[in-house]
Structures are given as C-alpha cells and as structure tokens.
Design an enzyme around this catalytic site. Sequence first.
Site, PDB file in Angstrom:
ATOM      1  CB  CYS A  28     -22.035  13.529  -3.709  1.00  0.00           C
ATOM      2  SG  CYS A  28     -21.584  12.024  -4.657  1.00  0.00           S
ATOM      3  CB  CYS A  44     -22.593  11.129  -0.998  1.00  0.00           C
ATOM      4  SG  CYS A  44     -23.599  10.966   0.692  1.00  0.00           S
ATOM      5  CB  CYS A  63     -23.535  17.243 -10.430  1.00  0.00           C
ATOM      6  SG  CYS A  63     -22.228  17.125  -9.338  1.00  0.00           S
ATOM      7  CG  HIS A  81     -19.313  22.994 -16.266  1.00  0.00           C
ATOM      8  ND1 HIS A  81     -20.751  23.322 -16.472  1.00  0.00           N
ATOM      9  CD2 HIS A  81     -18.678  24.107 -16.826  1.00  0.00           C
ATOM     10  CE1 HIS A  81     -20.713  24.402 -17.215  1.00  0.00           C
ATOM     11  NE2 HIS A  81     -19.375  25.005 -17.484  1.00  0.00           N
ATOM     12  CB  CYS A 121     -19.138   9.547   5.783  1.00  0.00           C
ATOM     13  SG  CYS A 121     -20.550   9.770   5.505  1.00  0.00           S
ATOM     14  CB  CYS A 142     -26.540  13.128 -10.716  1.00  0.00           C
ATOM     15  SG  CYS A 142     -25.983  12.186  -9.396  1.00  0.00           S
ATOM     16  CB  CYS A 177     -19.804   3.238   0.654  1.00  0.00           C
ATOM     17  SG  CYS A 177     -19.922   5.175   0.504  1.00  0.00           S
ATOM     18  CB  CYS A 230     -26.984  24.044 -18.817  1.00  0.00           C
ATOM     19  SG  CYS A 230     -26.067  24.434 -17.281  1.00  0.00           S
ATOM     20  CB  CYS A 244     -26.179   6.147   5.448  1.00  0.00           C
ATOM     21  SG  CYS A 244     -25.716   5.892   3.806  1.00  0.00           S
ATOM     22  CB  CYS A 287     -25.916  21.692 -12.030  1.00  0.00           C
ATOM     23  SG  CYS A 287     -24.991  20.338 -12.419  1.00  0.00           S
ATOM     24  CB  CYS A 327     -21.543  18.407 -18.458  1.00  0.00           C
ATOM     25  SG  CYS A 327     -23.469  18.078 -18.382  1.00  0.00           S
ATOM     26  CB  CYS A 335     -20.526  11.085 -12.492  1.00  0.00           C
ATOM     27  SG  CYS A 335     -19.783  10.943 -10.664  1.00  0.00           S
TER      28      CYS A 335
HETATM   29  S1  SF4 Z   1     -25.914  20.353 -16.452  1.00  0.00           S
HETATM   30 FE1  SF4 Z   1     -24.269  20.892 -14.596  1.00  0.00          FE
HETATM   31  S2  SF4 Z   1     -22.396  19.939 -15.385  1.00  0.00           S
HETATM   32 FE2  SF4 Z   1     -23.726  19.843 -17.144  1.00  0.00          FE
HETATM   33  S3  SF4 Z   1     -23.204  21.885 -18.246  1.00  0.00           S
HETATM   34 FE3  SF4 Z   1     -24.978  22.447 -16.886  1.00  0.00          FE
HETATM   35  S4  SF4 Z   1     -23.651  23.264 -14.892  1.00  0.00           S
HETATM   36 FE4  SF4 Z   1     -22.280  22.025 -16.214  1.00  0.00          FE
HETATM   37  S1  SF4 Z   2     -23.633  14.386  -7.167  1.00  0.00           S
HETATM   38 FE1  SF4 Z   2     -22.182  14.637  -8.864  1.00  0.00          FE
HETATM   39  S2  SF4 Z   2     -20.296  13.709  -8.191  1.00  0.00           S
HETATM   40 FE2  SF4 Z   2     -21.813  12.815  -7.007  1.00  0.00          FE
HETATM   41  S3  SF4 Z   2     -22.643  11.200  -8.237  1.00  0.00           S
HETATM   42 FE3  SF4 Z   2     -23.601  12.596  -8.794  1.00  0.00          FE
HETATM   43  S4  SF4 Z   2     -22.775  13.361 -10.786  1.00  0.00           S
HETATM   44 FE4  SF4 Z   2     -21.321  12.356  -9.575  1.00  0.00          FE
END
Ligand code: SF4
Ligand code: SF4
Length: 318
Positions: free
Chosen positions: A302, A205, A299, A242, A167, A293, A67, A266, A64, A272, A245, A281
Amino acid sequence: MKDEQVLPEEQQTKSGVSRRSFLKAVTGTAAGIGISQVFNPALIQALETGLKRHPVLWIQGQGCTGCSVSLLNNVEPAIADVLLKVISLQYHPTVMAAEGATAMENLFAIAKEYKGRFSLVVEGAIPTAADGKYCIIGDYHHKEYSMVDLVKELAPMAGSVLAIGTCATYGGIPAAEGNVTGATGVMDFFKAESIKTPVVNIPGCPSHPDWIVLSILHLLEKGIPELDDDGRPTLFFGENIHDNCPRLAMYDEGEMSKTLSDPNGCRMDLGCKGPDTYADCYKRKWNGGLNWCVDNAVCIGCVQPGFPDEFSPFYEPA
Ligand code: SF4
Ligand code: SF4
C-alpha cells in the site's frame, strides 16, 4: 542511509519528544477536542504556544479520511500530546469545531499570517478533471474553492507540504484504472503547476500515525528529512519488507503458507507483495504496536507508487 534508520523509540528521543510523553495518552486533538473544550484555558495556552511554533493546516481532497482516522485513533505516540505541545493543528475539515465561512476565514488568515512557516498537510488525491469540480472544499468571499484551487493557492505559501496517504502521494485508489476525475498526487500536481514548495511523501493506505507525527517532528526540529526517489522519508520507507520479514527464513526454506490461518510459512504464494514494498511495518507494527498485515494476511504494497493497480490482485489462491 542505513545509519540513519533507527528504531521508533530512538527516533522519538532524537526528535526531542520522549516515548514517556507520548505514552501519556490523551484522547482527541487540538482540532478534535471540539466545542466543549474551546474555553479550556490550558487548551488555549497550549494552542497559543504551539501556533508560535508551527501551525499545520490539514486539507482533504479525494480520499476516505482513513489517514485522519489512523492518526486520531493512535494512542502511542499520544496524538493530542503532540498536537497540543508541539504543533498547532489549525484547520482539519473532519474534526474541527468550526465550519462554513468561519473555517475558511481561519484557513486563509493562518496561511497569510504564517506565510512560509506553516506546513500544509494534504490528505486525498487532487481531482483535476472538469476544472476541479469533482471536489469542492468550500466558499470564501463568494468564490467556490475546489481542491485544485486550494492547493494552487495555499501550497506556494507553505514552508513545506506533507502529502499524507497513498492518494495524496501517488494518486492511490482515486487514480486507479478508469480515473474519470483526473485524480493525481501532490508531486505530480506540483510539477504540472510549477509549484516549488518542498514535499514530503508519507504514503500508506492508511499512513501509519508514527510516520505522520514523526515526519512533522522532523520538519520542526531538523527540516526536511532525507527522502528516497519516491519522495518518502528513508527513516520509515528505506527498508524492504521482505528482506526484514520474520518469515524470510521460512521463505528461504521453501516453507510456504497454504492458507491465511496458517501461523507459519511465507505468504508469497498467497499474494504477499513484501518483496516489492519498502516500509518499516515489520518492526513498527500497527494498532499500537500489536500486529501488522503479514501476521494475519499479506502485504498488499500500500505504500508503493502504482498501488493499487500494480499490486492487484491483492490475494491469490495458493
Ligand atoms: S510473508 Fe511476504 S514479506 Fe514475508 S517473507 Fe514471505 S513474501 Fe516476504
Ligand atoms: S500493506 Fe504492506 S506496506 Fe501497507 S501497511 Fe501492510 S505491511 Fe505495511
């Protein structure tokens, strides 16, 4: 290796390009500046210097262009600073001023002149079905070039190949269930075609611009970075989302978000995929380091092989 996983600022300093120089934001890129700037003497000089260093040819298959957009939108590090001072982007189908036969002539001329020394960036998957006819790149000396033809011809001539985005790395969305075009990522394509050029996978992505730029800098200064089992630089993809996080403590306490507007909790119950995802990230963040994200959504994994099919549904009702 844990010891080599350093913060972005340190990565930039180690790469010889300071954060300060990155911060001098300039809009556009060598290829993106376009016709109005073509005769700018400073640009010509910068390109000549850069070309001696490390020409980069960026080709696009099935994707697309996200990137490229992600890279071009970046202000920190300033992409033009990098492209004008460090590398020379000699071909980019979306943003370059040249087109048609001139662009194709330039592409092959650079590849021949800098054989073994240029980096080939591949964005988008490679559609292998129907003899590659799902993605025709251009015409050169009366021969129609598909993405398959182009990668087969250019990749063995390159010093390294960077597969940018999910991709190009693992097939991504074009290779999702159905896949009538036979979309495949670079590494699988190389295996099938016995192409031996080293590949650095930079999924996402889209990919984070830092991952792209800093991987190129690593190639320039230190060669191929350490890669994980999925061909990704451990520098950026070595840590589990995770496990790092900021909401992990809430997960441990059993405090779960019920809605995406909930600032606390969470987000596992909302879908997630952080526990199955490896990327930095959470500390690098997106949009100029503003957010990521999990701040406002979940998340969706991606950067992982198998995305999107193995990570669907992205969201789940709590
Ligand atoms: S929000 Fe997602 S990455 Fe963060 S602690 Fe919960 S499951 Fe894990
Ligand atoms: S989806 Fe997950 S791996 Fe992809 S940019 Fe968001 S936080 Fe990062």
